[in-house]
Design a protein around this motif. Structure first.
Motif, mmCIF file in Angstrom:
data_model
loop_
_atom_site.group_PDB
_atom_site.id
_atom_site.type_symbol
_atom_site.label_atom_id
_atom_site.label_comp_id
_atom_site.label_asym_id
_atom_site.label_seq_id
_atom_site.Cartn_x
_atom_site.Cartn_y
_atom_site.Cartn_z
ATOM 1 N N LEU A 196 60.618 74.098 12.556
ATOM 2 C CA LEU A 196 61.868 74.153 13.299
ATOM 3 C C LEU A 196 61.889 73.097 14.408
ATOM 4 O O LEU A 196 62.903 72.443 14.622
ATOM 5 N N ASP A 197 60.754 72.907 15.087
ATOM 6 C CA ASP A 197 60.697 71.890 16.139
ATOM 7 C C ASP A 197 60.952 70.496 15.576
ATOM 8 O O ASP A 197 61.666 69.693 16.189
ATOM 9 N N ASP A 198 60.390 70.202 14.413
ATOM 10 C CA ASP A 198 60.611 68.897 13.780
ATOM 11 C C ASP A 198 62.083 68.714 13.418
ATOM 12 O O ASP A 198 62.650 67.633 13.609
ATOM 13 N N LEU A 199 62.689 69.778 12.900
ATOM 14 C CA LEU A 199 64.094 69.706 12.520
ATOM 15 C C LEU A 199 64.981 69.471 13.741
ATOM 16 O O LEU A 199 65.869 68.610 13.716
ATOM 17 N N VAL A 200 64.734 70.195 14.812
ATOM 18 C CA VAL A 200 65.521 70.026 16.038
ATOM 19 C C VAL A 200 65.348 68.618 16.590
ATOM 20 O O VAL A 200 66.317 67.982 17.015
#
Length: 54
Positions: free
Chosen positions: A17-21
């Motif tokens: 999720l952090d990579d996507l954000v």
């Protein structure tokens, strides 16, 4: 990838999720590029299909 089971392929598709954000934030912080059309297209045709760009 020719894996026998889709669950094996799923291992390669996991996104944190952090990579996507971070990727989304980077995308939306880029400057907007002006739209340009090849000269062989008539301005009236482009406006009819895509609107006036406003």
């Amino acid at each position: 990838m020719r894996h026998a089971h889709i669950s094996t392929t799923e291992l390669y598709t996991v996104v944190g999720l952090d990579d996507l954000v971070d990727k989304l934030a980077a995308h939306y912080s880029r400057p907007i590029q002006p739209t340009s059309w090849p000269t062989q297209y008539a301005a009236d045709d482009i406006e009819a299909v895509f609107g006036d760009g406003q």
